[in-house]
Scaffold this active site. Structure first.
Site, PDB file in Angstrom:
ATOM      1  CG  PHE A 123      -2.281   0.644   1.004  1.00 25.63           C
ATOM      2  CD1 PHE A 123      -3.063  -1.046   0.253  1.00 25.63           C
ATOM      3  CD2 PHE A 123      -3.247   1.114   0.670  1.00 25.63           C
ATOM      4  CE1 PHE A 123      -4.495  -0.919   0.276  1.00 25.63           C
ATOM      5  CE2 PHE A 123      -4.533   0.842   0.746  1.00 25.63           C
ATOM      6  CZ  PHE A 123      -5.599   0.278   0.423  1.00 25.63           C
ATOM      7  CD  GLN A 244      -5.366  10.412   2.721  1.00 30.75           C
ATOM      8  OE1 GLN A 244      -6.318   9.485   2.750  1.00 30.75           O
ATOM      9  NE2 GLN A 244      -4.423  10.272   3.213  1.00 30.75           N
ATOM     10  CG  HIS A 246      -8.295   7.796  -2.194  1.00 28.38           C
ATOM     11  ND1 HIS A 246      -8.349   7.140  -2.996  1.00 28.38           N
ATOM     12  CD2 HIS A 246      -8.211   6.103  -1.204  1.00 28.38           C
ATOM     13  CE1 HIS A 246      -7.343   6.027  -2.965  1.00 28.38           C
ATOM     14  NE2 HIS A 246      -8.286   5.305  -2.343  1.00 28.38           N
ATOM     15  CG  LEU A 256     -12.358   4.508  -2.594  1.00 27.32           C
ATOM     16  CD1 LEU A 256     -11.086   5.724  -2.543  1.00 27.32           C
ATOM     17  CD2 LEU A 256     -12.164   3.684  -1.551  1.00 27.32           C
ATOM     18  CD  GLU A 259      -2.965   3.752  -1.277  1.00 26.37           C
ATOM     19  OE1 GLU A 259      -1.727   3.423  -0.977  1.00 26.37           O
ATOM     20  OE2 GLU A 259      -3.421   5.110  -0.976  1.00 26.37           O
ATOM     21  NE  ARG A 290      -4.879   5.946   0.485  1.00 23.89           N
ATOM     22  CZ  ARG A 290      -5.953   5.521   1.178  1.00 23.89           C
ATOM     23  NH1 ARG A 290      -6.739   6.348   2.272  1.00 23.89           N
ATOM     24  NH2 ARG A 290      -6.189   4.465   1.053  1.00 23.89           N
ATOM     25  CG  HIS A 357     -10.591   8.546   0.561  1.00 24.04           C
ATOM     26  ND1 HIS A 357     -11.839   7.939   1.121  1.00 24.04           N
ATOM     27  CD2 HIS A 357     -10.027   8.177   1.704  1.00 24.04           C
ATOM     28  CE1 HIS A 357     -11.508   6.991   1.381  1.00 24.04           C
ATOM     29  NE2 HIS A 357     -10.407   6.759   1.474  1.00 24.04           N
ATOM     30  CD  GLU A 390     -12.791  10.207   8.338  1.00 19.53           C
ATOM     31  OE1 GLU A 390     -13.038  11.364   6.963  1.00 19.53           O
ATOM     32  OE2 GLU A 390     -13.827   8.558   7.934  1.00 19.53           O
ATOM     33  NE  ARG A 401      -6.836   7.729   6.909  1.00 19.32           N
ATOM     34  CZ  ARG A 401      -7.345   6.584   5.566  1.00 19.32           C
ATOM     35  NH1 ARG A 401      -6.522   5.745   5.906  1.00 19.32           N
ATOM     36  NH2 ARG A 401      -7.957   6.467   4.155  1.00 19.32           N
TER      37      ARG A 401
END
Length: 600
Positions: A123, A244, A246, A256, A259, A290, A357, A390, A401
Site C-alpha cells: 500500500f 486527504q 484520494h 472510491l 489503493e 496519497r 476522502h 475519524e 494519513r
C-alpha cells in the site's frame, strides 16, 4: 411547550454515538465487561461508512515480506509530514498485530496465503527498512475489507447483547456546571420524539465530515455530527485544515477505487501513455503516499497531460493484472467500473481524479480516547467524554494519513477507549445529576427550525457550502483563495441560521434531519477554512502555492516551515478563533524520528 423536565429520559453506563468500526469495537469491549451500553446510529450498523473501506488494515505481521512495527512507525511519522504525535503513532503501530489477530478470532474472513496466514498486499507509503522498498502490510479481505470488518464486529456485538438504537440522531452533548459530560440529547427518527440519554460516559464515534466538499467518496451520512456536537459544547476541533484527497475516485462520480488497485500492480497513465509517477517518486512510484500522488496527478492535469476530451482526468490501468487476479482480489473495483464508469477494467483503463476522502483532524484526544481540552499549556481530559475513529484526532495521521491506517486507527483506539472506560466507570455508581437546562439549547434549535416556515431550504445552503469548499480548499490552495473562502463561509453561517422547515411532521421527517446535519457541516467547514487560511506553509495535504518554493526554508521541500508551523491547530466555534499546541515528538520507547524532506 416542551421543556427539559417533560422529555423522556433513559439511563446508561455508556452512550456511544455512531455504530461504525470504532464505535462497535468500543461497544464490544464494554458489553463483554457487563456495562449497560447504548449505541446510537443514524443507519443500520452494517450500513455505517466503515463498510466502504476497501483495501485493508495495516499491521506488521510479516506474512508476505520482512516487516516490523518500527518500520510501520517510521512510515506513519513520515507520511504524516511530521505533524503526527509520535507517542500515539508508536502505540498504534505496536498494537496493530494484536488487534488484527483479535479481529481474525472474532471471525473476520481475511484472504489467505497458501500456508493459511493472512494475505497482505502493498500500500502507498508502507515500506521496509525505513523507506528503501515497498512492503506488504495491508491485511485484506479482497477489496471489501471494511465491509467484512463491519459485519464481523456487528455479529460479535449481537452475541455480546449490545443495545442498538437504530435510526436515532444524537443532537447535543450535555455538560454540567463543572464541565463534565453527563449525557446527550437525541432524536428518534421513527417518532420524531426528543430524548435525554443520561450516561456516566459518552463516546463519540460519528466518522468524518467529507460531505462539506462537492466531490467526495464519503456517504451522505458523513456530516460531521460528532464535530458539531463537540464544537457547540465549547470543545476545540484540531487540525481541520488537513483533508486527504484520494488519488483514485471515479472521474465524474467520486466513487472510491481502492489503493489496493495500485497495491496489486495497477499503474497511473497520462494522455501520452506515460507512467508519470516514475518521474515524481522513482522509488515508490504509484505507491507513494496519497497526498503526494494526488498532487502529481493534479500537476499532470494542470500541465495539459490529462486524459479525455477535456484533459481533466488520469487513466488507471489494471488490465495487465489479468482478469483472474482482478476478479479474485478486486471484485468490487470491477463492479464499480461497470456501474459508474461504463468501463470493463479487465480490458481498458478507468478514468480517475483526486477526490476528497478523509479528514485527518477532528476532536482532540489522548491515546485512551479521552477528549482533551487545553488548560495552562497542558491537555486536560474532559470528564465523561471520549472520541474515536475519524471524528477524533489523537493525532496519528498528522497532515496526511497512510492508506489502511484508518481501519487500524479505529480498531486500536476503539479497544483502548473501551478498556479505559471499563477501568473508570463503576456500574454500581449513581449517575451525576443532570443540569436543569440539560436540553434547552437542543429544544431551542428544534423550535427555531419548526417556526421558520419561510426559511431557506437546507440543501440549497449545503450545496453552496460544498461549492465554496471545493473551490477554496482543494488539492492546490492559494492564500488569496483561502482568504476569500473564509469570508464566504463566514457569511454562509448566517444562512445556516435561517434554514427553515416547510414540513413540521414528526414521523421520519428527513427534512428536519438534513437541516440538523447542515448545522454540523457548518462547524466542520468553518473550522477547515479558518484553520487552512491561517497556516502559512505547505505540509502534507495542505499545499499552498504561495509557499511552495519558499526560499526562506530551502531544506524543506514544498515550503514546509518546521521552525514556525510544526504545531497543531485548535479551532473554537466561540469567536471563530484559533489556538495552537506543539506536536509531541517523543515516542513512548522508540527513537524520535527527526524531521527531514519527504522523498519517495
Amino acid at each position: 411547550m416542551t421543556t427539559t423536565a417533560s422529555l423522556s429520559k433513559r439511563k446508561f453506563d455508556v452512550v456511544i454515538v455512531g455504530a461504525g468500526g470504532s464505535g462497535m469495537r468500543a461497544s464490544l469491549q464494554l458489553a463483554r465487561a457487563g456495562l449497560k451500553v447504548a449505541v446510537l446510529s443514524k443507519v443500520f450498523p452494517t450500513r455505517s461508512h466503515t463498510v466502504a473501506a476497501q483495501g485493508g488494515v495495516s499491521a506488521s505481521l510479516g506474512n508476505m515480506s520482512e516487516d516490523s512495527w518500527e518500520y510501520h512507525f517510521y512510515d506513519t511519522v513520515k507520511g504524516s509530514d511530521w505533524l503526527g504525535d509520535q507517542d500515539a503513532i508508536e502505540f498504534m503501530c505496536r498494537e496493530a498485530p494484536k488487534v488484527v489477530y483479535e479481529l481474525e478470532h472474532f471471525g473476520m474472513p481475511f484472504d489467505r496465503n497458501p500456508d493459511g496466514t493472512i494475505y497482505q498486499r502493498p500500500f502507498g507509503g508502507h515500506t521496509a527498512n525505513y523507506g528503501e522498498k515497498p512492503v506488504q502490510r495491508a491485511c485484506a479481505a479482497a477489496d471489501r475489507t471494511g465491509h467484512a470488518m463491519l459485519h464481523t464486529l456487528y455479529q460479535a456485538n449481537v452475541s455480546a447483547k449490545t443495545t442498538f438504537f437504530v435510526e436515532w440522531m444524537a443532537l447535543d452533548l450535555i455538560r454540567d456546571a463543572s464541565g463534565d459530560v453527563v449525557g446527550v440529547t437525541a432524536l428518534e427518527m421513527e417518532t420524531g420524539d426528543t430524548y435525554v440519554l443520561e450516561a456516566k460516559t459518552v463516546l463519540l464515534a460519528t466518522g468524518g465530515a467529507g460531505r462539506i466538499f462537492q466531490s467526495s467518496t464519503n456517504a451522505f451520512i458523513n456530516t460531521g455530527d460528532g464535530l458539531g456536537m463537540a464544537a457547540r459544547a465549547g470543545i476545540a476541533l484540531q487540525d481541520m485544515e488537513f483533508w486527504q484527497f484520494h488519488p483514485t475516485g471515479v472521474a465524474g462520480a467520486g466513487v472510491l477505487l481502492t489503493e489496493g488497485c495500485r497495491g496489486e500492480g495497477a499503474i497511473l497513465l497520462n494522455s501520452n501513455g506515460e507512467r508519470f509517477m516514475e518521474r515524481y517518486a522513482p522509488t515508490l512510484k504509484d505507491l507513494a503516499p496519497r497526498d503526494f500522488v494526488s498532487r502529481c496527478m493534479g500537476q499532470e492535469i494542470l500541465e495539459g497531460r490529462g486524459c479525455g476530451p477535456n484533459k481533466d482526468y488520469i487513466h488507471m490501468k489494471l488490465d495487465h493484472l489479468g482478469a483472474d487476479t482482478i476478479h479474485k482480489r478486486l471484485p468490487s473495483v470491477y463492479e464499480i467500473g461497470v456501474n459508474f464508469a461504463n468501463v470493463d477494467v479487465t480490458r481498458e483503463p478507468i478514468p480517475v481524479v483526486p477526490t476528497i476522502h478523509y479528514q485527518m483532524g477532528g476532536i482532540p484526544t489522548n491515546i485512551h480516547g479521552q477528549v482533551v481540552e487545553r488548560f495552562n499549556g497542558e491537555d486536560r481530559p474532559v470528564n465523561g467524554l471520549y472520541a474515536v475513529g475519524e471524528c477524533s484526532c489523537v493525532s496519528v495521521h498528522g497532515a496526511n494519513r497512510l492508506g489502511t491506517n484508518s481501519l487500524l486507527d479505529l480498531l486500536v483506539f476503539g479497544k483502548a477507549a473501551g478498556n479505559h472506560i471499563i477501568a473508570n466507570v463503576n456500574p454500581k455508581q449513581e449517575h451525576k445529576d443532570l443540569p436543569k437546562d440539560a436540553a434547552d439549547k437542543t429544544l431551542a434549535r428544534l423550535a427555531r427550525l419548526d417556526s421558520a416556515k419561510n426559511g431557506e431550504y437546507a440543501q440549497d445552503v449545503a450545496n453552496d457550502m460544498r461549492a465554496i469548499m471545493q473551490t477554496h480548499a482543494g488539492v492546490f490552495r492559494s492564500q488569496e483563495s483561502m482568504d476569500a473562502g473564509v469570508q464566504k463561509i463566514n457569511a454562509l453561517r448566517e444562512r445556516v441560521g435561517a434554514i427553515g422547515l416547510k414540513d413540521n411532521s414528526k414521523v421520519f421527517n428527513t427534512a428536519r434531519i438534513e437541516a440538523l446535519e447542515v448545522e454540523n457541516l457548518m462547524e466542520a467547514a468553518q473550522a477547515t477554512m479558518t484553520s487552512a487560511a491561517a497556516r502559512k506553509e505547505c505540509r502534507g495535504a495542505h499545499l499552498v502555492r504561495d509557499y511552495e518554493h519558499d526560499v526562506n526554508h530551502p531544506t524543506c521541500p514544498l515550503g514546509r516551515n518546521d521552525a514556525e508551523w510544526m504545531k497543531h491547530t485548535l479551532w473554537y466555534q466561540d469567536g471563530n478563533k484559533l489556538d495552537y499546541k506543539p506536536v509531541r515528538m517523543k515516542p513512548l520507547t522508540a527513537e524520535t524520528v527527526p524531521p527531514k524532506p519527504r522523498t519517495f
